[in-house]
Design a protein around this motif. Structure first.
Motif, PDB file in Angstrom:
ATOM      1  N   ARG A 191       0.851  -1.195   0.000  1.00 49.69           N
ATOM      2  CA  ARG A 191       0.000   0.000   0.000  1.00 49.69           C
ATOM      3  C   ARG A 191       0.883   1.241   0.000  1.00 49.69           C
ATOM      4  O   ARG A 191       1.991   1.229   0.550  1.00 49.69           O
ATOM      5  N   LEU A 192       0.366   2.310  -0.620  1.00 50.47           N
ATOM      6  CA  LEU A 192       1.062   3.602  -0.640  1.00 50.47           C
ATOM      7  C   LEU A 192       0.219   4.632   0.095  1.00 50.47           C
ATOM      8  O   LEU A 192      -0.936   4.872  -0.260  1.00 50.47           O
ATOM      9  N   THR A 193       0.808   5.241   1.112  1.00 45.42           N
ATOM     10  CA  THR A 193       0.136   6.290   1.879  1.00 45.42           C
ATOM     11  C   THR A 193       0.920   7.590   1.744  1.00 45.42           C
ATOM     12  O   THR A 193       2.145   7.592   1.841  1.00 45.42           O
ATOM     13  N   VAL A 194       0.207   8.677   1.538  1.00 47.88           N
ATOM     14  CA  VAL A 194       0.812  10.000   1.449  1.00 47.88           C
ATOM     15  C   VAL A 194       0.426  10.787   2.699  1.00 47.88           C
ATOM     16  O   VAL A 194      -0.751  10.867   3.045  1.00 47.88           O
ATOM     17  N   VAL A 195       1.426  11.331   3.376  1.00 43.60           N
ATOM     18  CA  VAL A 195       1.168  12.189   4.540  1.00 43.60           C
ATOM     19  C   VAL A 195       1.644  13.597   4.197  1.00 43.60           C
ATOM     20  O   VAL A 195       2.815  13.808   3.888  1.00 43.60           O
ATOM     21  N   THR A 196       0.711  14.548   4.200  1.00 48.37           N
ATOM     22  CA  THR A 196       1.067  15.928   3.884  1.00 48.37           C
ATOM     23  C   THR A 196       0.727  16.844   5.050  1.00 48.37           C
ATOM     24  O   THR A 196       0.063  16.443   6.003  1.00 48.37           O
ATOM     25  N   GLY A 197       1.162  18.075   4.931  1.00 45.98           N
ATOM     26  CA  GLY A 197       0.922  19.065   5.978  1.00 45.98           C
ATOM     27  C   GLY A 197       2.092  20.026   6.002  1.00 45.98           C
ATOM     28  O   GLY A 197       3.190  19.690   5.554  1.00 45.98           O
ATOM     29  N   ARG A 198       1.861  21.226   6.516  1.00 39.47           N
ATOM     30  CA  ARG A 198       2.914  22.236   6.500  1.00 39.47           C
ATOM     31  C   ARG A 198       4.111  21.806   7.337  1.00 39.47           C
ATOM     32  O   ARG A 198       4.040  20.882   8.155  1.00 39.47           O
TER      33      ARG A 198
END
Length: 440
Positions: free
Chosen positions: A26-33
Protein backbone atom coordinates in the motif's frame (compact mmCIF):
# COMPACT_ATOMS: atom_id res chain seq x y z
CA UNK A 1 7.88 17.09 24.61
CA UNK A 2 6.07 13.76 24.75
CA UNK A 3 3.87 12.52 21.89
CA UNK A 4 0.36 13.99 22.08
CA UNK A 5 -2.93 13.06 20.41
CA UNK A 6 -3.02 11.92 16.73
CA UNK A 7 -5.08 8.89 17.78
CA UNK A 8 -7.18 8.66 14.61
CA UNK A 9 -4.18 9.21 12.31
CA UNK A 10 -2.12 6.61 14.19
CA UNK A 11 -4.98 4.11 14.01
CA UNK A 12 -5.30 4.68 10.25
CA UNK A 13 -1.55 4.33 9.61
CA UNK A 14 -1.42 1.13 11.65
CA UNK A 15 -4.48 -0.27 9.86
CA UNK A 16 -2.80 0.35 6.48
CA UNK A 17 0.49 -1.11 7.74
CA UNK A 18 -1.25 -4.35 8.80
CA UNK A 19 -3.00 -4.61 5.43
CA UNK A 20 0.30 -4.04 3.60
CA UNK A 21 1.98 -6.84 5.54
CA UNK A 22 -0.88 -9.34 5.33
CA UNK A 23 -2.29 -8.62 1.86
CA UNK A 24 -0.19 -6.58 -0.58
CA UNK A 25 1.74 -3.30 -0.77
CA UNK A 26 0.00 0.00 0.00
CA UNK A 27 1.06 3.60 -0.64
CA UNK A 28 0.14 6.29 1.88
CA UNK A 29 0.81 10.00 1.45
CA UNK A 30 1.17 12.19 4.54
CA UNK A 31 1.07 15.93 3.88
CA UNK A 32 0.92 19.07 5.98
CA UNK A 33 2.91 22.24 6.50
CA UNK A 34 6.43 22.18 7.89
CA UNK A 35 6.71 21.61 11.67
CA UNK A 36 3.29 19.90 11.84
CA UNK A 37 4.77 16.60 13.08
CA UNK A 38 4.56 14.39 9.98
CA UNK A 39 7.80 12.51 10.63
CA UNK A 40 7.07 12.04 14.35
CA UNK A 41 3.63 10.62 13.53
CA UNK A 42 4.94 8.26 10.84
CA UNK A 43 7.80 6.95 12.99
CA UNK A 44 5.40 6.43 15.91
CA UNK A 45 3.13 4.37 13.63
CA UNK A 46 5.97 2.10 12.47
CA UNK A 47 7.98 1.83 15.71
CA UNK A 48 9.29 -1.61 16.63
CA UNK A 49 8.73 -2.83 13.05
CA UNK A 50 11.30 -3.34 10.25
CA UNK A 51 11.53 0.15 8.76
CA UNK A 52 13.71 1.98 6.23
CA UNK A 53 13.65 5.76 6.65
CA UNK A 54 15.03 7.79 3.72
CA UNK A 55 15.30 11.57 3.83
CA UNK A 56 15.50 13.18 0.38
CA UNK A 57 17.97 16.03 0.70
CA UNK A 58 18.80 18.35 -2.20
CA UNK A 59 21.82 16.39 -3.49
CA UNK A 60 22.69 14.54 -6.67
CA UNK A 61 20.85 11.28 -7.25
CA UNK A 62 24.07 9.24 -7.07
CA UNK A 63 25.06 10.87 -3.75
CA UNK A 64 21.62 10.17 -2.29
CA UNK A 65 21.80 6.53 -3.36
CA UNK A 66 25.25 6.09 -1.82
CA UNK A 67 23.82 7.49 1.45
CA UNK A 68 20.67 5.34 1.28
CA UNK A 69 22.45 2.01 0.67
CA UNK A 70 24.03 1.63 4.17
CA UNK A 71 20.78 2.86 5.79
CA UNK A 72 18.81 0.12 4.00
CA UNK A 73 21.43 -2.51 4.77
CA UNK A 74 21.46 -1.66 8.47
CA UNK A 75 17.67 -1.23 8.82
CA UNK A 76 16.77 -4.56 7.20
CA UNK A 77 19.99 -6.51 7.87
CA UNK A 78 20.48 -7.22 4.17
CA UNK A 79 23.20 -6.79 1.58
CA UNK A 80 22.61 -3.92 -0.88
CA UNK A 81 24.92 -3.67 -3.93
CA UNK A 82 27.09 -0.56 -3.59
CA UNK A 83 27.07 -0.11 -7.37
CA UNK A 84 23.47 1.16 -7.40
CA UNK A 85 23.53 4.79 -8.50
CA UNK A 86 19.90 5.50 -9.48
CA UNK A 87 16.82 5.68 -7.31
CA UNK A 88 14.97 3.64 -9.92
CA UNK A 89 17.30 0.66 -9.34
CA UNK A 90 17.21 1.15 -5.57
CA UNK A 91 13.40 1.26 -5.48
CA UNK A 92 13.15 -1.82 -7.68
CA UNK A 93 15.56 -3.63 -5.35
CA UNK A 94 13.38 -2.69 -2.34
CA UNK A 95 10.16 -3.78 -4.06
CA UNK A 96 11.71 -7.15 -4.93
CA UNK A 97 12.94 -7.50 -1.35
CA UNK A 98 9.44 -6.77 0.02
CA UNK A 99 8.07 -9.75 -1.90
CA UNK A 100 10.21 -11.92 0.43
CA UNK A 101 9.81 -9.99 3.72
CA UNK A 102 7.34 -7.25 4.71
CA UNK A 103 8.72 -3.88 5.88
CA UNK A 104 7.92 -0.16 6.06
CA UNK A 105 9.59 2.23 3.60
CA UNK A 106 9.34 5.87 4.63
CA UNK A 107 10.46 8.54 2.13
CA UNK A 108 10.55 12.00 3.70
CA UNK A 109 10.48 15.28 1.70
CA UNK A 110 9.39 13.26 -1.31
CA UNK A 111 8.74 16.38 -3.40
CA UNK A 112 12.49 17.07 -3.51
CA UNK A 113 12.88 14.57 -6.36
CA UNK A 114 11.49 17.38 -8.54
CA UNK A 115 14.77 19.23 -7.96
CA UNK A 116 16.95 16.13 -8.32
CA UNK A 117 15.49 14.00 -11.13
CA UNK A 118 11.83 14.43 -12.05
CA UNK A 119 11.76 11.10 -13.90
CA UNK A 120 11.96 9.33 -10.51
CA UNK A 121 8.15 9.67 -10.28
CA UNK A 122 7.44 7.88 -13.58
CA UNK A 123 10.08 5.25 -12.73
CA UNK A 124 8.41 4.63 -9.38
CA UNK A 125 4.99 4.40 -11.03
CA UNK A 126 6.16 1.67 -13.42
CA UNK A 127 7.89 -0.32 -10.67
CA UNK A 128 4.99 0.12 -8.24
CA UNK A 129 2.44 -1.06 -10.81
CA UNK A 130 4.60 -4.10 -11.58
CA UNK A 131 5.29 -5.23 -8.00
CA UNK A 132 2.46 -3.86 -5.85
CA UNK A 133 0.21 -6.93 -5.87
CA UNK A 134 3.02 -9.44 -5.33
CA UNK A 135 4.91 -7.62 -2.54
CA UNK A 136 4.29 -6.53 1.05
CA UNK A 137 5.71 -3.05 1.41
CA UNK A 138 4.07 -0.38 3.54
CA UNK A 139 5.25 2.65 1.56
CA UNK A 140 4.71 6.02 3.27
CA UNK A 141 5.81 9.22 1.57
CA UNK A 142 5.62 12.65 3.15
CA UNK A 143 6.34 16.21 2.10
CA UNK A 144 5.89 19.71 3.42
CA UNK A 145 5.69 21.71 0.18
CA UNK A 146 1.91 21.57 -0.14
CA UNK A 147 1.66 22.71 -3.77
CA UNK A 148 4.14 20.11 -5.02
CA UNK A 149 2.66 17.22 -3.02
CA UNK A 150 -0.77 18.16 -4.40
CA UNK A 151 0.65 18.18 -7.91
CA UNK A 152 2.44 14.81 -7.58
CA UNK A 153 -0.57 12.85 -6.33
CA UNK A 154 -3.68 14.80 -7.33
CA UNK A 155 -2.87 16.20 -10.77
CA UNK A 156 -4.15 13.73 -13.38
CA UNK A 157 -1.23 14.55 -15.69
CA UNK A 158 1.33 13.30 -13.16
CA UNK A 159 2.59 9.67 -13.22
CA UNK A 160 1.72 8.95 -9.56
CA UNK A 161 -1.84 10.26 -9.87
CA UNK A 162 -4.27 7.68 -8.49
CA UNK A 163 -1.51 5.55 -6.96
CA UNK A 164 -2.00 6.65 -3.34
CA UNK A 165 -4.26 4.33 -1.35
CA UNK A 166 -4.64 7.00 1.34
CA UNK A 167 -3.79 10.69 1.63
CA UNK A 168 -3.58 11.93 5.21
CA UNK A 169 -3.40 15.69 5.65
CA UNK A 170 -2.04 16.50 9.07
CA UNK A 171 -3.53 19.49 10.88
CA UNK A 172 -2.46 21.40 13.99
CA UNK A 173 -3.38 20.20 17.48
CA UNK A 174 -7.02 20.71 18.43
CA UNK A 175 -7.99 22.90 21.39
CA UNK A 176 -8.42 19.99 23.80
CA UNK A 177 -4.84 18.86 23.11
CA UNK A 178 -3.49 22.42 23.52
CA UNK A 179 -5.24 22.64 26.90
CA UNK A 180 -3.77 19.31 27.96
CA UNK A 181 -0.25 20.39 26.93
CA UNK A 182 -0.37 23.77 28.67
CA UNK A 183 -1.75 22.13 31.82
CA UNK A 184 1.05 19.52 31.80
CA UNK A 185 3.72 22.24 31.54
CA UNK A 186 2.05 25.02 33.54
CA UNK A 187 -0.83 23.81 35.76
CA UNK A 188 -1.41 27.39 36.95
CA UNK A 189 -1.87 28.81 33.46
CA UNK A 190 -4.36 31.61 32.85
CA UNK A 191 -6.77 31.66 29.92
CA UNK A 192 -4.72 34.52 28.53
CA UNK A 193 -1.68 32.20 28.50
CA UNK A 194 -3.73 29.59 26.62
CA UNK A 195 -4.92 32.23 24.14
CA UNK A 196 -1.32 33.37 23.58
CA UNK A 197 -0.14 29.80 22.92
CA UNK A 198 -3.01 29.40 20.43
CA UNK A 199 -2.45 32.83 18.81
CA UNK A 200 1.32 32.44 18.39
CA UNK A 201 1.49 28.76 17.33
CA UNK A 202 -1.98 27.84 16.09
CA UNK A 203 -1.29 24.44 17.66
CA UNK A 204 1.61 23.61 15.29
CA UNK A 205 3.48 20.92 17.28
CA UNK A 206 7.07 22.11 16.70
CA UNK A 207 6.31 25.68 17.83
CA UNK A 208 4.38 24.38 20.83
CA UNK A 209 7.30 22.10 21.70
CA UNK A 210 9.83 24.95 21.49
CA UNK A 211 7.76 27.11 23.83
CA UNK A 212 7.07 24.23 26.25
CA UNK A 213 10.74 23.31 26.47
CA UNK A 214 12.05 26.86 26.87
CA UNK A 215 9.45 29.02 28.67
CA UNK A 216 7.01 28.87 31.56
CA UNK A 217 4.18 29.37 29.00
CA UNK A 218 3.13 32.82 30.18
CA UNK A 219 2.22 35.54 27.67
CA UNK A 220 5.35 37.60 28.41
CA UNK A 221 7.59 34.53 28.61
CA UNK A 222 6.51 33.28 25.19
CA UNK A 223 6.98 36.70 23.56
CA UNK A 224 10.44 37.12 25.14
CA UNK A 225 11.53 33.68 23.94
CA UNK A 226 10.31 34.13 20.36
CA UNK A 227 11.65 37.67 19.98
CA UNK A 228 15.37 37.55 20.77
CA UNK A 229 18.70 37.27 19.02
CA UNK A 230 19.20 33.96 17.16
CA UNK A 231 15.54 32.99 17.64
CA UNK A 232 14.39 30.27 15.24
CA UNK A 233 11.10 32.17 14.88
CA UNK A 234 12.71 35.26 13.28
CA UNK A 235 12.98 33.85 9.74
CA UNK A 236 10.57 30.94 10.10
CA UNK A 237 7.75 32.55 8.10
CA UNK A 238 10.07 33.40 5.23
CA UNK A 239 11.71 29.96 5.19
CA UNK A 240 8.30 28.31 5.28
CA UNK A 241 6.84 30.25 2.36
CA UNK A 242 9.79 30.87 0.03
CA UNK A 243 9.94 27.11 -0.48
CA UNK A 244 6.31 27.20 -1.65
CA UNK A 245 6.45 30.39 -3.74
CA UNK A 246 9.97 30.11 -5.18
CA UNK A 247 11.97 33.14 -6.28
CA UNK A 248 8.94 35.28 -7.14
CA UNK A 249 7.72 35.48 -3.57
CA UNK A 250 7.70 39.29 -3.16
CA UNK A 251 4.12 39.90 -4.40
CA UNK A 252 2.78 36.99 -2.34
CA UNK A 253 4.50 38.39 0.74
CA UNK A 254 3.02 41.84 0.10
CA UNK A 255 -0.48 40.34 -0.16
CA UNK A 256 -0.07 38.32 3.04
CA UNK A 257 1.37 41.34 4.85
CA UNK A 258 -1.67 43.42 3.85
CA UNK A 259 -4.15 40.72 4.91
CA UNK A 260 -2.41 40.21 8.27
CA UNK A 261 -2.76 43.95 8.90
CA UNK A 262 -6.53 43.94 8.34
CA UNK A 263 -6.57 44.94 4.65
CA UNK A 264 -8.72 42.01 3.59
CA UNK A 265 -10.72 42.78 0.43
CA UNK A 266 -9.26 42.51 -3.07
CA UNK A 267 -9.76 46.21 -3.97
CA UNK A 268 -8.14 47.29 -0.68
CA UNK A 269 -5.19 44.91 -1.16
CA UNK A 270 -4.68 46.06 -4.76
CA UNK A 271 -4.75 49.70 -3.62
CA UNK A 272 -2.19 48.93 -0.89
CA UNK A 273 0.07 47.34 -3.53
CA UNK A 274 -0.10 50.41 -5.78
CA UNK A 275 -3.12 49.30 -7.83
CA UNK A 276 -1.41 46.08 -8.88
CA UNK A 277 -3.75 43.39 -10.22
CA UNK A 278 -3.55 40.37 -7.90
CA UNK A 279 -6.44 38.11 -8.94
CA UNK A 280 -4.11 35.33 -10.12
CA UNK A 281 -1.98 35.39 -6.96
CA UNK A 282 -5.08 35.38 -4.72
CA UNK A 283 -6.41 32.34 -6.58
CA UNK A 284 -3.10 30.51 -6.19
CA UNK A 285 -2.83 31.40 -2.49
CA UNK A 286 -6.21 29.73 -2.00
CA UNK A 287 -6.12 26.77 -4.40
CA UNK A 288 -2.44 25.91 -4.90
CA UNK A 289 -0.87 26.94 -1.60
CA UNK A 290 -3.80 26.56 0.83
CA UNK A 291 -2.60 29.61 2.81
CA UNK A 292 -5.57 31.98 2.67
CA UNK A 293 -9.33 31.39 2.60
CA UNK A 294 -12.26 33.34 1.19
CA UNK A 295 -14.68 34.41 3.90
CA UNK A 296 -18.23 35.35 2.97
CA UNK A 297 -21.02 36.32 5.37
CA UNK A 298 -22.71 33.16 6.61
CA UNK A 299 -25.51 32.11 4.23
CA UNK A 300 -24.19 34.35 1.43
CA UNK A 301 -24.37 32.79 -2.03
CA UNK A 302 -21.21 31.13 -3.37
CA UNK A 303 -20.75 33.74 -6.09
CA UNK A 304 -21.33 36.70 -3.76
CA UNK A 305 -18.85 39.54 -4.21
CA UNK A 306 -18.90 40.27 -0.46
CA UNK A 307 -15.59 38.58 0.26
CA UNK A 308 -12.87 39.01 2.85
CA UNK A 309 -9.59 37.13 2.77
CA UNK A 310 -8.04 35.58 5.85
CA UNK A 311 -4.73 33.84 6.55
CA UNK A 312 -5.58 30.34 7.81
CA UNK A 313 -2.38 29.69 9.75
CA UNK A 314 -2.12 31.49 13.10
CA UNK A 315 1.67 31.48 13.12
CA UNK A 316 1.97 32.93 9.60
CA UNK A 317 -0.51 35.62 10.55
CA UNK A 318 1.50 36.46 13.68
CA UNK A 319 4.82 36.35 11.81
CA UNK A 320 3.66 38.84 9.15
CA UNK A 321 2.12 41.11 11.78
CA UNK A 322 5.34 41.48 13.75
CA UNK A 323 8.48 39.77 12.40
CA UNK A 324 7.88 40.89 8.82
CA UNK A 325 6.32 44.29 9.54
CA UNK A 326 9.03 45.33 12.01
CA UNK A 327 11.97 43.80 10.12
CA UNK A 328 13.91 47.08 10.56
CA UNK A 329 13.99 46.51 14.35
CA UNK A 330 15.31 42.98 13.85
CA UNK A 331 18.01 44.23 11.45
CA UNK A 332 19.42 46.55 14.15
CA UNK A 333 18.92 43.85 16.81
CA UNK A 334 16.39 45.94 18.76
CA UNK A 335 14.58 42.88 20.10
CA UNK A 336 13.53 44.71 23.26
CA UNK A 337 11.75 47.28 21.07
CA UNK A 338 9.87 44.57 19.16
CA UNK A 339 8.96 42.76 22.38
CA UNK A 340 7.53 46.02 23.72
CA UNK A 341 5.42 46.54 20.56
CA UNK A 342 4.01 43.00 20.69
CA UNK A 343 3.28 43.16 24.42
CA UNK A 344 1.59 46.57 24.22
CA UNK A 345 -0.50 45.44 21.22
CA UNK A 346 -1.28 42.02 22.66
CA UNK A 347 -4.75 42.78 24.03
CA UNK A 348 -5.90 44.12 20.63
CA UNK A 349 -4.26 41.34 18.60
CA UNK A 350 -5.42 38.54 20.90
CA UNK A 351 -8.96 39.95 20.88
CA UNK A 352 -9.14 39.20 17.15
CA UNK A 353 -7.62 35.74 17.70
CA UNK A 354 -10.16 35.03 20.46
CA UNK A 355 -12.92 35.13 17.83
CA UNK A 356 -11.00 32.54 15.79
CA UNK A 357 -10.52 30.44 18.93
CA UNK A 358 -14.27 30.33 19.63
CA UNK A 359 -15.12 29.46 16.01
CA UNK A 360 -12.76 26.51 16.35
CA UNK A 361 -14.30 25.62 19.71
CA UNK A 362 -17.76 25.59 18.10
CA UNK A 363 -16.48 23.42 15.23
CA UNK A 364 -14.81 20.91 17.57
CA UNK A 365 -18.04 20.47 19.55
CA UNK A 366 -19.65 18.84 16.45
CA UNK A 367 -23.00 20.44 17.32
CA UNK A 368 -23.25 22.79 14.33
CA UNK A 369 -23.74 22.51 10.58
CA UNK A 370 -22.37 25.94 9.65
CA UNK A 371 -20.14 28.43 11.52
CA UNK A 372 -19.02 31.86 10.37
CA UNK A 373 -19.43 35.61 10.76
CA UNK A 374 -22.13 37.82 9.30
CA UNK A 375 -21.87 41.34 8.00
CA UNK A 376 -23.57 43.54 5.47
CA UNK A 377 -21.63 44.72 2.43
CA UNK A 378 -21.89 48.39 3.32
CA UNK A 379 -20.83 49.63 6.71
CA UNK A 380 -20.14 47.64 9.87
CA UNK A 381 -23.17 48.61 11.91
CA UNK A 382 -24.71 45.15 11.37
CA UNK A 383 -21.78 42.82 11.94
CA UNK A 384 -21.97 39.75 14.19
CA UNK A 385 -18.73 38.06 15.26
CA UNK A 386 -20.01 34.47 15.19
CA UNK A 387 -23.17 32.91 13.82
CA UNK A 388 -23.45 29.15 14.28
CA UNK A 389 -26.37 27.13 12.87
CA UNK A 390 -27.17 24.14 15.06
CA UNK A 391 -27.80 20.62 13.78
CA UNK A 392 -31.33 20.94 15.13
CA UNK A 393 -33.64 22.59 12.61
CA UNK A 394 -34.09 26.37 12.83
CA UNK A 395 -31.81 26.92 15.82
CA UNK A 396 -28.73 29.11 15.92
CA UNK A 397 -26.30 30.90 18.21
CA UNK A 398 -25.20 34.51 17.72
CA UNK A 399 -22.07 35.39 19.70
CA UNK A 400 -20.27 38.64 20.39
CA UNK A 401 -16.62 38.06 21.34
CA UNK A 402 -14.97 40.34 23.91
CA UNK A 403 -11.84 39.80 25.94
CA UNK A 404 -13.72 41.22 28.96
CA UNK A 405 -17.45 40.62 29.48
CA UNK A 406 -17.85 44.10 30.98
CA UNK A 407 -17.42 45.56 27.46
CA UNK A 408 -20.42 43.63 26.12
CA UNK A 409 -23.56 45.60 25.22
CA UNK A 410 -26.40 43.01 25.04
CA UNK A 411 -28.92 45.44 23.57
CA UNK A 412 -26.59 46.17 20.66
CA UNK A 413 -26.24 42.46 19.80
CA UNK A 414 -30.01 41.96 20.21
CA UNK A 415 -30.66 44.71 17.65
CA UNK A 416 -28.25 43.13 15.14
CA UNK A 417 -29.81 39.69 15.64
CA UNK A 418 -33.31 41.10 15.11
CA UNK A 419 -32.15 42.63 11.84
CA UNK A 420 -30.51 39.32 10.79
CA UNK A 421 -33.70 37.37 11.59
CA UNK A 422 -35.84 39.64 9.45
CA UNK A 423 -33.37 39.57 6.59
CA UNK A 424 -32.21 35.93 6.50
CA UNK A 425 -33.44 33.69 9.34
CA UNK A 426 -37.13 34.50 9.95
CA UNK A 427 -38.00 31.03 11.29
CA UNK A 428 -34.94 30.65 13.53
CA UNK A 429 -34.73 30.73 17.29
CA UNK A 430 -31.43 32.51 17.85
CA UNK A 431 -29.67 32.29 21.21
CA UNK A 432 -27.44 35.31 21.95
CA UNK A 433 -24.29 35.05 24.03
CA UNK A 434 -21.15 36.97 24.91
CA UNK A 435 -17.98 34.88 24.79
CA UNK A 436 -14.93 36.13 26.67
CA UNK A 437 -11.63 34.87 28.11
CA UNK A 438 -13.48 33.18 30.96
CA UNK A 439 -15.40 30.96 28.49
CA UNK A 440 -12.30 29.34 26.98
Amino acid sequence: MKFYNRKSELAELRRIRDLSFSDHSRLTVVTGRRRIGKTSLIMKAVEDMPTVYLFVGRKSEATLCSEFIPVIGQSLDVFVPMEIRTFRSLFQYLMELSSQKPFNLVIDEFQEFYNINESVYSDMQNIWDTYRKKSKMNLIVSGSVYSLMQKIFQNNKEPLFGRADNIIKLSAFDLATLKKIIFDYNPDYSNDDLLALYSFTGGVPKYVELLCDNTELSVDGMISFMVRENSSFTDEGKNLLVEEFGKNYATYFSILSAISGGINTQPEIEAALGDKSIGGQIKRLIEDYNIIVRQRPLLAKEGSQTVRYEIQDNFIRFWFNYFDRYRSLIEIKNFIGLQTIIKSNYSTYSGIMLERYFKQQFAESFQYRAIGSWWEPKGNQNEIDIIALKLEKNQAVAAEVKRQKKNFKPELLAGKVEHLKKKLLPKYRIETVCLSLEDM
